[in-house]
Design an enzyme around this catalytic site. Sequence first.
Site, PDB file in Angstrom:
ATOM      1  N   HIS A  11       0.808  -1.212   0.000  1.00  0.00           N
ATOM      2  CA  HIS A  11       0.000   0.000   0.000  1.00  0.00           C
ATOM      3  C   HIS A  11       0.846   1.269   0.000  1.00  0.00           C
ATOM      4  O   HIS A  11       0.341   2.344  -0.323  1.00  0.00           O
ATOM      5  CB  HIS A  11      -0.969  -0.019   1.178  1.00  0.00           C
ATOM      6  CG  HIS A  11      -2.109  -0.961   0.978  1.00  0.00           C
ATOM      7  ND1 HIS A  11      -3.427  -0.557   0.996  1.00  0.00           N
ATOM      8  CD2 HIS A  11      -2.131  -2.287   0.711  1.00  0.00           C
ATOM      9  CE1 HIS A  11      -4.210  -1.601   0.764  1.00  0.00           C
ATOM     10  NE2 HIS A  11      -3.444  -2.660   0.594  1.00  0.00           N
ATOM     11  N   HIS A 133      -0.440 -14.024   0.117  1.00  0.00           N
ATOM     12  CA  HIS A 133      -1.546 -14.550   0.911  1.00  0.00           C
ATOM     13  C   HIS A 133      -1.172 -15.851   1.606  1.00  0.00           C
ATOM     14  O   HIS A 133      -2.020 -16.484   2.236  1.00  0.00           O
ATOM     15  CB  HIS A 133      -2.785 -14.752   0.023  1.00  0.00           C
ATOM     16  CG  HIS A 133      -3.416 -13.473  -0.413  1.00  0.00           C
ATOM     17  ND1 HIS A 133      -4.246 -13.370  -1.515  1.00  0.00           N
ATOM     18  CD2 HIS A 133      -3.323 -12.217   0.098  1.00  0.00           C
ATOM     19  CE1 HIS A 133      -4.638 -12.124  -1.646  1.00  0.00           C
ATOM     20  NE2 HIS A 133      -4.096 -11.404  -0.676  1.00  0.00           N
ATOM     21  N   THR A 134       0.085 -16.255   1.510  1.00  0.00           N
ATOM     22  CA  THR A 134       0.586 -17.357   2.319  1.00  0.00           C
ATOM     23  C   THR A 134       0.567 -16.991   3.795  1.00  0.00           C
ATOM     24  O   THR A 134       0.591 -17.880   4.648  1.00  0.00           O
ATOM     25  CB  THR A 134       2.020 -17.729   1.901  1.00  0.00           C
ATOM     26  OG1 THR A 134       2.483 -18.789   2.727  1.00  0.00           O
ATOM     27  CG2 THR A 134       2.985 -16.559   2.062  1.00  0.00           C
ATOM     28  N   ASP A 162       4.923 -20.342   2.950  1.00  0.00           N
ATOM     29  CA  ASP A 162       5.119 -21.569   2.181  1.00  0.00           C
ATOM     30  C   ASP A 162       4.251 -21.521   0.923  1.00  0.00           C
ATOM     31  O   ASP A 162       3.687 -20.471   0.598  1.00  0.00           O
ATOM     32  CB  ASP A 162       4.814 -22.810   3.027  1.00  0.00           C
ATOM     33  CG  ASP A 162       3.389 -22.821   3.576  1.00  0.00           C
ATOM     34  OD1 ASP A 162       2.540 -22.054   3.059  1.00  0.00           O
ATOM     35  OD2 ASP A 162       3.114 -23.602   4.508  1.00  0.00           O
TER      36      ASP A 162
END
Length: 282
Positions: A11, A133-134, A162
Amino acid sequence: MAALWLRAIFHDAGTFDATDKSGGLDASLATANETNNAEANGGIGPSLATRFIPARNPITPADMIALGGIVTVATCGGPQVDFRTGRASTTVPNDVMGKLPHDAFQPLSVIKAGFLRMGLTALDMLVLTTGSHTLGGAHAGISPKITNAAFLPFDSTPGVFDNDIFKQVLAGNCVIPIDCAFAKDPELLPYIKQYANDQALFFQQYAISFEKMLNLSPSNLSDPVSIFIKRHADLKNNNNNNSGQTVVTSGAPQVSKTSDGRETRVAPAVGLGLLIAAALWI
Protein backbone atom coordinates in the site's frame (compact mmCIF):
# COMPACT_ATOMS: atom_id res chain seq x y z
CA MET A 1 1.02 -8.60 12.33
CA ALA A 2 3.34 -10.33 9.84
CA ALA A 3 0.78 -10.17 7.05
CA LEU A 4 0.08 -6.51 7.84
CA TRP A 5 3.76 -5.66 7.39
CA LEU A 6 3.62 -7.14 3.89
CA ARG A 7 0.38 -5.31 3.20
CA ALA A 8 1.97 -2.04 4.30
CA ILE A 9 4.64 -2.41 1.60
CA PHE A 10 1.99 -3.01 -1.08
CA HIS A 11 0.00 0.00 0.00
CA ASP A 12 3.01 2.31 0.25
CA ALA A 13 4.77 1.18 -2.94
CA GLY A 14 1.49 0.71 -4.82
CA THR A 15 1.21 4.40 -5.69
CA PHE A 16 4.28 4.21 -7.94
CA ASP A 17 3.93 5.33 -11.55
CA ALA A 18 6.69 4.04 -13.81
CA THR A 19 6.04 6.72 -16.43
CA ASP A 20 7.02 9.70 -14.25
CA LYS A 21 8.67 7.89 -11.29
CA SER A 22 6.19 9.43 -8.84
CA GLY A 23 4.91 7.82 -5.66
CA GLY A 24 6.38 4.51 -4.59
CA LEU A 25 7.82 3.28 -1.33
CA ASP A 26 8.40 6.60 0.44
CA ALA A 27 6.70 6.12 3.84
CA SER A 28 3.80 8.33 2.76
CA LEU A 29 1.61 5.59 4.22
CA ALA A 30 2.66 6.84 7.66
CA THR A 31 1.04 10.23 7.03
CA ALA A 32 -2.29 10.78 8.72
CA ASN A 33 -4.19 11.23 5.44
CA GLU A 34 -3.14 7.83 4.12
CA THR A 35 -3.20 5.94 7.42
CA ASN A 36 -6.74 7.16 8.11
CA ASN A 37 -8.00 6.19 4.65
CA ALA A 38 -10.11 3.28 5.87
CA GLU A 39 -11.22 2.25 2.39
CA ALA A 40 -7.69 1.74 1.04
CA ASN A 41 -5.55 1.25 4.15
CA GLY A 42 -7.86 0.00 6.87
CA GLY A 43 -6.05 -1.74 9.73
CA ILE A 44 -2.51 -0.93 8.59
CA GLY A 45 -1.70 2.09 10.75
CA PRO A 46 -1.06 0.44 14.15
CA SER A 47 1.29 -2.13 12.60
CA LEU A 48 3.52 0.17 10.53
CA ALA A 49 7.21 -0.65 10.86
CA THR A 50 7.92 3.07 11.19
CA ARG A 51 6.50 2.87 14.71
CA PHE A 52 9.51 0.79 15.76
CA ILE A 53 12.21 3.17 14.50
CA PRO A 54 14.74 4.08 17.21
CA ALA A 55 15.25 7.79 17.80
CA ARG A 56 18.81 7.57 16.49
CA ASN A 57 18.51 5.61 13.30
CA PRO A 58 20.75 5.33 10.22
CA ILE A 59 18.01 4.46 7.74
CA THR A 60 14.92 6.30 6.55
CA PRO A 61 11.31 5.49 7.49
CA ALA A 62 10.78 4.20 3.93
CA ASP A 63 13.80 1.90 4.32
CA MET A 64 12.33 0.73 7.63
CA ILE A 65 9.08 -0.30 5.96
CA ALA A 66 11.08 -2.24 3.36
CA LEU A 67 13.21 -3.87 6.06
CA GLY A 68 10.09 -4.87 7.98
CA GLY A 69 8.83 -6.79 4.98
CA ILE A 70 12.15 -8.54 4.39
CA VAL A 71 12.38 -9.62 8.02
CA THR A 72 8.77 -10.80 8.00
CA VAL A 73 9.27 -13.02 4.96
CA ALA A 74 12.48 -14.57 6.29
CA THR A 75 11.41 -15.15 9.89
CA CYS A 76 8.20 -16.82 8.73
CA GLY A 77 10.19 -19.31 6.63
CA GLY A 78 10.31 -17.55 3.28
CA PRO A 79 13.14 -16.68 0.93
CA GLN A 80 16.07 -14.34 1.36
CA VAL A 81 15.42 -10.94 -0.20
CA ASP A 82 18.14 -8.32 -0.69
CA PHE A 83 17.86 -5.14 1.38
CA ARG A 84 18.97 -1.83 -0.11
CA THR A 85 18.91 1.56 1.58
CA GLY A 86 18.48 5.11 0.36
CA ARG A 87 14.71 5.47 -0.15
CA ALA A 88 13.73 9.08 0.39
CA SER A 89 10.80 9.51 2.76
CA THR A 90 8.06 12.09 2.54
CA THR A 91 5.67 13.72 4.96
CA VAL A 92 3.23 14.53 2.15
CA PRO A 93 0.55 11.94 1.34
CA ASN A 94 0.39 10.47 -2.16
CA ASP A 95 -2.78 10.43 -4.19
CA VAL A 96 -4.10 6.89 -3.63
CA MET A 97 -7.37 7.27 -5.52
CA GLY A 98 -7.67 4.49 -8.06
CA LYS A 99 -4.16 3.23 -7.32
CA LEU A 100 -4.62 0.95 -4.33
CA PRO A 101 -6.92 -2.08 -4.13
CA HIS A 102 -10.05 -1.10 -2.23
CA ASP A 103 -12.50 -3.75 -3.40
CA ALA A 104 -11.78 -7.46 -3.04
CA PHE A 105 -14.07 -8.10 -6.01
CA GLN A 106 -12.20 -5.93 -8.52
CA PRO A 107 -11.87 -7.62 -11.94
CA LEU A 108 -8.56 -9.08 -13.07
CA SER A 109 -8.19 -6.43 -15.76
CA VAL A 110 -8.15 -3.65 -13.16
CA ILE A 111 -5.58 -5.45 -11.00
CA LYS A 112 -3.35 -6.09 -14.03
CA ALA A 113 -3.52 -2.45 -15.07
CA GLY A 114 -2.38 -1.36 -11.63
CA PHE A 115 0.70 -3.59 -11.72
CA LEU A 116 1.54 -2.50 -15.26
CA ARG A 117 1.38 1.14 -14.12
CA MET A 118 4.03 0.30 -11.54
CA GLY A 119 6.22 -1.33 -14.18
CA LEU A 120 5.55 -4.85 -12.92
CA THR A 121 4.55 -7.92 -14.92
CA ALA A 122 1.59 -10.29 -14.75
CA LEU A 123 3.87 -12.86 -13.10
CA ASP A 124 4.91 -10.27 -10.49
CA MET A 125 1.21 -9.63 -9.90
CA LEU A 126 0.48 -13.29 -9.27
CA VAL A 127 3.46 -13.93 -7.02
CA LEU A 128 3.09 -10.73 -5.00
CA THR A 129 -0.69 -11.02 -4.60
CA THR A 130 -1.51 -14.70 -4.18
CA GLY A 131 2.00 -15.52 -2.97
CA SER A 132 1.75 -13.00 -0.15
CA HIS A 133 -1.55 -14.55 0.91
CA THR A 134 0.59 -17.36 2.32
CA LEU A 135 0.50 -15.24 5.48
CA GLY A 136 -2.50 -14.03 7.45
CA GLY A 137 -6.16 -13.93 6.55
CA ALA A 138 -9.25 -11.77 6.34
CA HIS A 139 -10.81 -9.98 9.31
CA ALA A 140 -14.43 -8.91 9.58
CA GLY A 141 -13.34 -5.58 11.04
CA ILE A 142 -11.30 -4.77 7.92
CA SER A 143 -13.00 -6.81 5.19
CA PRO A 144 -16.68 -7.20 6.11
CA LYS A 145 -17.58 -8.04 2.48
CA ILE A 146 -15.28 -11.07 2.66
CA THR A 147 -16.09 -12.55 6.05
CA ASN A 148 -18.00 -12.01 9.26
CA ALA A 149 -15.41 -14.02 11.19
CA ALA A 150 -12.88 -12.40 13.48
CA PHE A 151 -10.18 -14.18 11.46
CA LEU A 152 -10.45 -16.32 8.32
CA PRO A 153 -7.02 -17.66 7.23
CA PHE A 154 -6.04 -17.52 3.58
CA ASP A 155 -4.56 -21.02 3.72
CA SER A 156 -3.97 -23.86 6.18
CA THR A 157 -0.63 -22.42 7.41
CA PRO A 158 -1.35 -18.69 7.98
CA GLY A 159 1.76 -18.13 10.11
CA VAL A 160 4.20 -19.84 7.75
CA PHE A 161 5.56 -18.55 4.47
CA ASP A 162 5.12 -21.57 2.18
CA ASN A 163 3.37 -22.65 -1.04
CA ASP A 164 0.14 -23.94 0.52
CA ILE A 165 -1.79 -20.93 -0.77
CA PHE A 166 -1.31 -22.16 -4.36
CA LYS A 167 -2.64 -25.59 -3.42
CA GLN A 168 -5.70 -23.92 -1.92
CA VAL A 169 -6.25 -21.84 -5.06
CA LEU A 170 -6.13 -24.94 -7.29
CA ALA A 171 -8.72 -26.53 -5.00
CA GLY A 172 -10.95 -23.47 -5.37
CA ASN A 173 -10.50 -22.41 -1.74
CA CYS A 174 -10.01 -18.67 -2.19
CA VAL A 175 -10.81 -16.24 0.61
CA ILE A 176 -9.93 -13.37 -1.73
CA PRO A 177 -11.75 -13.78 -5.09
CA ILE A 178 -8.84 -12.45 -7.17
CA ASP A 179 -6.75 -15.52 -6.26
CA CYS A 180 -9.24 -17.83 -7.99
CA ALA A 181 -9.56 -15.33 -10.85
CA PHE A 182 -5.83 -15.76 -11.47
CA ALA A 183 -6.37 -19.52 -11.77
CA LYS A 184 -8.83 -18.92 -14.63
CA ASP A 185 -6.26 -16.92 -16.58
CA PRO A 186 -4.52 -19.18 -19.14
CA GLU A 187 -1.30 -17.17 -18.78
CA LEU A 188 -1.16 -17.55 -15.00
CA LEU A 189 -2.61 -21.01 -14.37
CA PRO A 190 0.61 -22.87 -15.37
CA TYR A 191 2.56 -20.84 -12.80
CA ILE A 192 0.02 -21.59 -10.09
CA LYS A 193 0.37 -25.30 -10.80
CA GLN A 194 4.17 -25.06 -10.77
CA TYR A 195 4.26 -23.21 -7.46
CA ALA A 196 1.78 -25.61 -5.88
CA ASN A 197 4.16 -28.45 -6.71
CA ASP A 198 7.51 -26.72 -6.24
CA GLN A 199 7.95 -24.44 -3.23
CA ALA A 200 11.58 -23.64 -4.11
CA LEU A 201 10.47 -22.32 -7.51
CA PHE A 202 7.87 -20.11 -5.84
CA PHE A 203 10.46 -18.80 -3.37
CA GLN A 204 12.87 -18.02 -6.19
CA GLN A 205 10.34 -15.91 -8.08
CA TYR A 206 8.95 -14.29 -4.93
CA ALA A 207 12.42 -13.02 -3.98
CA ILE A 208 12.76 -11.47 -7.45
CA SER A 209 9.30 -9.90 -7.57
CA PHE A 210 9.31 -8.72 -3.95
CA GLU A 211 12.64 -6.94 -4.36
CA LYS A 212 11.27 -5.24 -7.49
CA MET A 213 8.38 -3.91 -5.43
CA LEU A 214 10.67 -2.82 -2.59
CA ASN A 215 12.73 -0.85 -5.11
CA LEU A 216 9.79 1.11 -6.56
CA SER A 217 11.29 4.45 -5.65
CA PRO A 218 12.66 7.45 -7.54
CA SER A 219 15.67 7.37 -5.21
CA ASN A 220 19.06 5.92 -6.05
CA LEU A 221 19.40 2.87 -3.81
CA SER A 222 22.52 1.38 -2.29
CA ASP A 223 24.14 -1.93 -3.07
CA PRO A 224 22.65 -4.82 -1.04
CA VAL A 225 23.25 -4.56 2.70
CA SER A 226 24.05 -7.66 4.75
CA ILE A 227 21.58 -8.34 7.55
CA PHE A 228 21.11 -11.32 9.86
CA ILE A 229 17.58 -12.66 10.40
CA LYS A 230 16.62 -15.54 12.69
CA ARG A 231 13.77 -17.72 11.48
CA HIS A 232 11.09 -18.43 14.03
CA ALA A 233 12.01 -21.55 16.01
CA ASP A 234 8.59 -23.19 15.68
CA LEU A 235 7.34 -22.88 12.12
CA LYS A 236 4.42 -25.27 11.84
CA ASN A 237 4.12 -27.34 8.65
CA ASN A 238 7.23 -25.79 7.12
CA ASN A 239 8.15 -28.01 4.18
CA ASN A 240 11.74 -26.78 4.25
CA ASN A 241 12.23 -27.73 7.90
CA ASN A 242 14.34 -24.61 8.35
CA SER A 243 12.93 -23.41 11.67
CA GLY A 244 15.43 -21.60 13.82
CA GLN A 245 18.02 -21.13 11.08
CA THR A 246 19.72 -17.80 10.47
CA VAL A 247 19.27 -16.09 7.12
CA VAL A 248 22.07 -13.83 5.93
CA THR A 249 21.20 -11.52 3.06
CA SER A 250 23.82 -10.57 0.50
CA GLY A 251 26.06 -7.50 0.68
CA ALA A 252 28.19 -5.87 3.32
CA PRO A 253 26.79 -4.48 6.60
CA GLN A 254 25.87 -0.84 6.18
CA VAL A 255 28.05 1.41 8.32
CA SER A 256 27.37 5.10 8.68
CA LYS A 257 28.49 7.91 10.97
CA THR A 258 26.29 9.74 13.45
CA SER A 259 26.71 13.46 14.18
CA ASP A 260 28.95 12.64 17.14
CA GLY A 261 31.18 10.38 15.05
CA ARG A 262 29.93 6.99 16.21
CA GLU A 263 29.38 4.21 13.71
CA THR A 264 26.03 2.45 13.26
CA ARG A 265 25.19 -0.83 11.62
CA VAL A 266 21.83 -2.01 10.32
CA ALA A 267 20.91 -5.12 12.30
CA PRO A 268 17.34 -6.46 12.47
CA ALA A 269 16.38 -8.15 15.71
CA VAL A 270 15.74 -11.87 15.74
CA GLY A 271 12.30 -13.23 16.57
CA LEU A 272 8.99 -13.02 14.76
CA GLY A 273 10.00 -10.14 12.58
CA LEU A 274 7.51 -7.94 14.39
CA LEU A 275 10.07 -5.93 16.35
CA ILE A 276 13.20 -4.56 14.71
CA ALA A 277 16.23 -2.92 16.24
CA ALA A 278 17.40 -0.98 13.22
CA ALA A 279 20.45 0.56 14.82
CA LEU A 280 23.10 -1.44 16.65
CA TRP A 281 25.48 0.96 18.36
CA ILE A 282 29.12 -0.14 18.52
